[in-house]
Design an enzyme around this catalytic site. Structure first.
Site: not given
Ligand code: GLY
Ligand code: MN
Ligand code: MN
Length: 428
Positions: A41, A245, A262, A273, A354, A358, A365, A383, A387, A396, A398
């Site tokens: 529901d 991630h 992040d 972001d 990476h 973006h 994104h 960004e 690492y 990082r 950004e």
């Protein structure tokens, strides 16, 4: 509605611009997103289709916009269809838009209930040869569940098999890439709320605190100001920061570790972001500071390149060239490795794997490709990160930046200088 909606003037302009790009004798149809069921529901929180929002400002499920510029009856050139509230809906979920509310928000004069859609569509379709239909064409967008847009396109092709169909995405993408002043205002607001959240947690992070407690402070700050998260926040301490991630956010923050955040607010459907990396105990170790300062130099250099005429592809290549130098300076890669490296997997990949940024907007994104040439008014993230799992360091930084001859940093007020971070954490 939790946010201050933008005046309908923006949506009127957006539709006029789209209309000017459509072929003669064509119409465009855009749908709201589905409500996504969560359990028996319950639904997941509703997220409006970004193109629908961009063209109407409507933030409700089950709305359809038709644009049919050559229709001889002026009132049928732009029509919105929306769901009619009934007693059962009022009892359980409250009212949906009235016809007048939908008119005020969107600036579309003809608003009809959905039960008139089929007949009106038939009339509109009899006036056109070509129909523009929408699809999410973002290259990483995959879903096993057919979206409303996909289902709608299938039904249209069954019901009207002898019309021709065109992709709406290229037209809308070219428009959404360059932000209107009102959109920049909403994005700045999202960045301001992200700043509020970040300043709040600087006061609060200390050894022993759980990553999810830090997430909760951001959530509270965003929520109490009518906003939400633009994406699942990453609150990653120590080595967790090397998982790009990481969203479990379930570990304790340890003395001597860094904490990578992040996190970005979403206000009125526009995204911020941000990434920041702070020392859990308020003071960077000499090594952490050395790596931090390298990332900060890279971010500053990257931001300064966000000017008209560049592409993401070229920009990223340039930042990677600087990254290589920084990693050599940090002793993470060697000259010999660089000289013998394979172009497909350069030495710096081990520590920077990476993209540099973006497009950002209604989607975190946002629409656009790596080959789109930057124009004034586009917004990108910048960004870079380094690492180093073997050292338990992931950093990082950004910021969100509007492309211009002198790029505009929408996050200039969010602390990033390491001395300022230490001072705000009470350690200087
Ligand atoms: N927060 C998502 C990203 O930085 O791309
Ligand atoms: Mn981010
Ligand atoms: Mn980002």
């Amino acid at each position: 509605m939790r946010y201050q909606p933008l005046p309908s003037d923006l949506y009127i302009r957006n539709r006029a611009k789209l209309t000017s790009m459509m072929k003669h004798g064509s119409m465009a149809i855009v749908n709201s997103n589905d409500e996504m069921p969560r359990s028996g529901d319950q639904n997941f929180p509703f997220k409006q289709n970004s193109d629908m929002f961009y063209l109407t400002g409507l933030d409700q499920e089950k709305c359809i916009l038709t644009i049919c510029p050559s229709h001889p009856v002026e009132s049928l050139r732009e029509v919105i269809f929306t769901v009619k509230t009934n007693d059962l809906m009022v009892t359980w979920n409250g009212y949906k838009y009235t016809l007048d509310e939908a008119r005020q928000l969107s600036g579309v004069r003809t608003i009809k209930w959905l039960d008139e859609f089929d007949m009106t569509l038939k009339d509109q379709m009899s006036r056109v040869q070509t129909v523009y239909l929408n699809q999410n064409e973002y290259i990483k967008y995959f879903t096993d569940v057919p979206s409303r847009d996909t289902r709608f396109a299938g039904k249209m092709k069954t019901d009207y098999p002898v019309h021709s169909y065109e992709r709406l995405a290229p037209l809308i993408t070219s428009m959404r890439l360059v932000k209107e002043p009102e959109e920049i205002m909403q994005m700045q607001k999202a960045c301001d709320l992200t700043n509020d959240g970040f300043r709040r947690i600087l006061d609060f992070v200390k050894p022993g605190i759980m990553e999810y407690e830090v997430e909760a402070a951001f959530t509270h700050e965003f929520s109490r100001k009518g906003a939400g998260h633009a994406y699942q926040p990453i609150v990653a301490s120590g080595r967790n920061a090397c998982v790009l991630h990481y969203v479990s956010n379930d570990k304790p923050c340890m003395d001597g570790d860094l904490l990578l955040l992040d996190v970005g607010a979403e206000y009125g459907n526009y995204c911020a972001d941000m990434s920041r990396t702070i020392p859990v105990n308020g003071k960077f170790t000499p090594r952490q500071r050395q790596v931090y300062e390298a990332v900060l130099r890279l971010m500053n250099a990257g931001m300064s390149m966000l000017k008209p005429g560049v592409t993401n592809e070229k920009w990223h290549a340039e930042v990677c060239r600087l990254m290589e130098k920084e990693l050599l300076g940090l002793g993470l890669i060697t000259r010999a490795e660089v000289e013998s490296q394979d172009a497909a997997s350069p030495a710096f990949f081990r520590y920077y794997m990476h993209g540099t940024g973006h497009f950002l907007g209604l989607d975190v994104h946002d629409v656009g490709s790596r080959q789109d040439v930057f124009k004034k008014g586009m917004v990108l993230t910048c960004e870079p990160g380094i690492y180093i799992p073997e050292e338990g360091i992931g950093i990082r930084l950004e910021n969100d930046v509007m492309v211009d001859d002198i790029p505009v940093n929408l996050m200039a007020h969010i602390p990033v200088d390491p001395d300022e971070i230490e001072e705000l954490m009470g350690r200087r």
